[in-house]
Design an enzyme around this catalytic site. Sequence first.
Site, short mmCIF file in Angstrom:
data_model
loop_
_atom_site.label_atom_id
_atom_site.label_comp_id
_atom_site.label_asym_id
_atom_site.label_seq_id
_atom_site.Cartn_x
_atom_site.Cartn_y
_atom_site.Cartn_z
N LYS A 1 0.84 -1.20 0.00
CA LYS A 1 0.00 0.00 0.00
C LYS A 1 0.88 1.26 0.00
O LYS A 1 1.61 1.50 0.95
CB LYS A 1 -0.91 0.03 1.23
CG LYS A 1 -2.00 1.10 1.10
CD LYS A 1 -2.76 1.34 2.37
CE LYS A 1 -2.16 2.42 3.23
NZ LYS A 1 -2.08 3.74 2.57
N GLU B 1 10.71 1.52 9.71
CA GLU B 1 11.55 2.70 9.43
C GLU B 1 10.71 3.92 9.78
O GLU B 1 9.76 4.24 9.07
CB GLU B 1 11.94 2.74 7.95
CG GLU B 1 12.80 1.59 7.50
CD GLU B 1 14.17 1.58 8.15
OE1 GLU B 1 14.62 2.64 8.63
OE2 GLU B 1 14.78 0.51 8.20
N THR C 1 2.52 5.77 14.17
CA THR C 1 1.91 4.70 13.36
C THR C 1 2.68 3.41 13.56
O THR C 1 2.08 2.34 13.69
CB THR C 1 1.92 5.08 11.85
OG1 THR C 1 1.55 6.44 11.71
CG2 THR C 1 0.98 4.21 11.06
N THR D 1 6.46 7.54 13.65
CA THR D 1 6.76 6.73 14.82
C THR D 1 5.48 6.27 15.54
O THR D 1 5.38 5.13 15.98
CB THR D 1 7.69 7.51 15.77
OG1 THR D 1 8.92 7.71 15.06
CG2 THR D 1 7.97 6.77 17.06
N GLY E 1 7.14 5.04 7.88
CA GLY E 1 6.18 6.10 8.17
C GLY E 1 6.47 6.70 9.53
O GLY E 1 7.61 6.63 10.03
N GLU F 1 9.32 15.74 15.93
CA GLU F 1 9.55 15.78 14.49
C GLU F 1 8.60 16.77 13.82
O GLU F 1 7.39 16.69 14.02
CB GLU F 1 9.36 14.38 13.87
CG GLU F 1 9.74 14.35 12.41
CD GLU F 1 9.48 13.00 11.74
OE1 GLU F 1 8.41 12.42 11.98
OE2 GLU F 1 10.34 12.55 10.97
N CYS G 1 13.11 12.05 5.65
CA CYS G 1 13.33 11.57 7.03
C CYS G 1 14.77 11.80 7.46
O CYS G 1 15.07 11.81 8.64
CB CYS G 1 12.97 10.10 7.12
SG CYS G 1 13.86 9.11 5.92
P1 NAD Z 1 2.22 7.77 8.31
O1 NAD Z 1 2.70 6.94 9.44
O2 NAD Z 1 1.06 8.66 8.56
O3 NAD Z 1 1.80 6.87 7.08
C1 NAD Z 1 2.71 5.99 6.44
C2 NAD Z 1 1.93 4.91 5.74
O4 NAD Z 1 1.26 4.12 6.72
C3 NAD Z 1 0.82 5.42 4.80
O5 NAD Z 1 0.75 4.56 3.68
C4 NAD Z 1 -0.42 5.29 5.65
O6 NAD Z 1 -1.60 5.14 4.91
C5 NAD Z 1 -0.11 4.02 6.43
N1 NAD Z 1 -0.83 3.87 7.70
C6 NAD Z 1 -1.28 4.84 8.54
N2 NAD Z 1 -1.89 4.27 9.60
C7 NAD Z 1 -1.81 2.93 9.44
C8 NAD Z 1 -2.25 1.82 10.20
N3 NAD Z 1 -2.89 1.95 11.34
N4 NAD Z 1 -1.99 0.58 9.74
C9 NAD Z 1 -1.31 0.41 8.59
N5 NAD Z 1 -0.87 1.43 7.81
C10 NAD Z 1 -1.13 2.67 8.24
O7 NAD Z 1 3.48 8.58 7.79
P2 NAD Z 1 3.53 9.68 6.65
O8 NAD Z 1 2.94 10.94 7.21
O9 NAD Z 1 3.01 9.11 5.39
O10 NAD Z 1 5.11 9.85 6.46
C11 NAD Z 1 5.88 10.72 7.21
C12 NAD Z 1 6.66 9.96 8.26
O11 NAD Z 1 7.45 8.94 7.67
C13 NAD Z 1 7.63 10.85 9.00
O12 NAD Z 1 7.56 10.56 10.37
C14 NAD Z 1 8.98 10.43 8.43
O13 NAD Z 1 10.07 10.66 9.29
C15 NAD Z 1 8.76 8.98 8.20
N6 NAD Z 1 9.73 8.45 7.25
C16 NAD Z 1 10.70 7.62 7.70
C17 NAD Z 1 11.66 7.11 6.82
C18 NAD Z 1 12.75 6.19 7.27
O14 NAD Z 1 13.41 5.61 6.43
N7 NAD Z 1 12.97 6.02 8.56
C19 NAD Z 1 11.58 7.45 5.46
C20 NAD Z 1 10.58 8.31 5.04
C21 NAD Z 1 9.64 8.80 5.94
#
Ligand code: NAD
Length: 481
Positions: free
Chosen positions: A173, A248, A230, A228, A226, A384, A282
Amino acid sequence: MENILNYINGQLVEPKSGKYIDNFQPATGKVYSQIPDSNSSDVQIAVDAAKTAFPKWSVTPAEQRAKIIMKIASLIERDMELFVQAESKDNGKPVGLARMIDIPRAISNLEFFATGIMHFAAESHSMEDSAINYTLRQPIGVVGCISPWNLPLYLFTWKIAPALAAGNCVVAKPSEVTPMTAFMLSKLCIEAGLPAGVLNIIHGLGGSAGQAIIEHPDIKAISFTGGTKTGASIAATAAPMFKKLSLELGGKNPNIIFADCDFDLMVKTTVLSSFANQGEICLCGSRIFVERPIYEKFKTAFVEKVKRLNPGNPSDEKTKLGAIVSKMHMEKILSYVEIAKQEGGKILCGGNKVEMEGDLKDGWYIAPTVIEGLKYDCRTNQEEIFGPVVTIMPFDTEEEVVEMANSTIYGLAATIWTQNLARAHRMAGNVQCGIIWINCWLHRDLRTPFGGMKGSGVGREGGFEALRFFTEAKNVCIKFK
Ligand code: NAD
């Protein structure tokens, strides 16, 4: 207006609910496409398709799997400009950045793991009492891959490529905020002849489509990138089901600048490491610690450069700073600027929404923001923000800066600027982050372990680490006497 479709069992299909969600173009703030609002029914069909495809795909010779994945990569390359434009439109990132980083990296991810799987070997351990152990590394089965919006196709392929190369079938997804290039990829998978059910792409919200993937008992491993929070909720669901988990997560990365650094290179790189992709990477360094003797010199040079970095139309080739990905995210970033002011921070530049004209007047733009005068342990410096906002702080000793750098719940990446070799190695050892860059930033070798410590994640991606994650190790012991 183009309707995005799910990719299930080799076909592009509507969501079972028949419902769609609006997809916005950040540059204009307008809806420009519709995304399936998928739920557990769609995930169930995808899992069934993946389970059916698994027995054949898992024994398809690695070389053949690699050929198909390479074919997908070459089709993206053929359609490069379409992908570049689509990524910029969907995310708000400058088209030049999508052309230089996002889409080439998506191609590299596919090529890297397609070829990597042909070099992936397992261990053997012989014993003195006439026995030998060998390790089988078998594909897990059906695995789930969930990615965020900041580097859409880049991070989506970073997960699905090793999963597929290792012989798994995938239910994936992309973020509902940036689904377009994953949809385009699904069309190329069909063209490349990827067998039906091997990769299934479900679009929709995290709480419904994403959660259904996490909860499904037949999905045995989850690779998630995504936030932390989540990540914590995913772990709470998946851990009691004993799923393999790679998480991650967020970061609050320190950029530590010593007085003996190569000043010009450091300033130039720090502008990038602060504001590339609107600070929505990130790995961006959001807390800049500067050794006191060069603090004022740095402040003047840095702010002068940042003031020249104006947000512009993402589709303009000259634009270096594009639009913020969503209205909600823009409001979150601006709310942190207010928090910073309440905490006593002085805004050296930016700090405001930028009002654009014409077609862009409803778009979401923030001026790159530099703040000073904050304590290292205030909210602005601990939480963040994930946008074009950085703080600068002076420090006096190595011990002090290590303590400040390590003070957050995060531990993703750090950048260290110094010409002192011994100090560089000491700092690399003492800073609690999974990724350390010395005198550079975002210099990536895909073979290296990638990931964070503490609240920034669990496990590592990259190279053979990813192929190990997507396989189950089984030890076989043979006694021959
Ligand atoms: P998010 O956690 O809101 O969403 C990430 C993904 O998870 C999306 O596809 C979302 O639909 C899905 N999701 C949300 N809730 C869920 C659930 N309960 N069950 C399953 N899937 C779910 O994050 P975002 O706002 O899309 O991204 C930004 C975040 O990602 C920032 O915190 C950033 O630091 C982090 N990030 C980390 C890295 C890394 O490599 N460590 C890389 C890129 C982004």
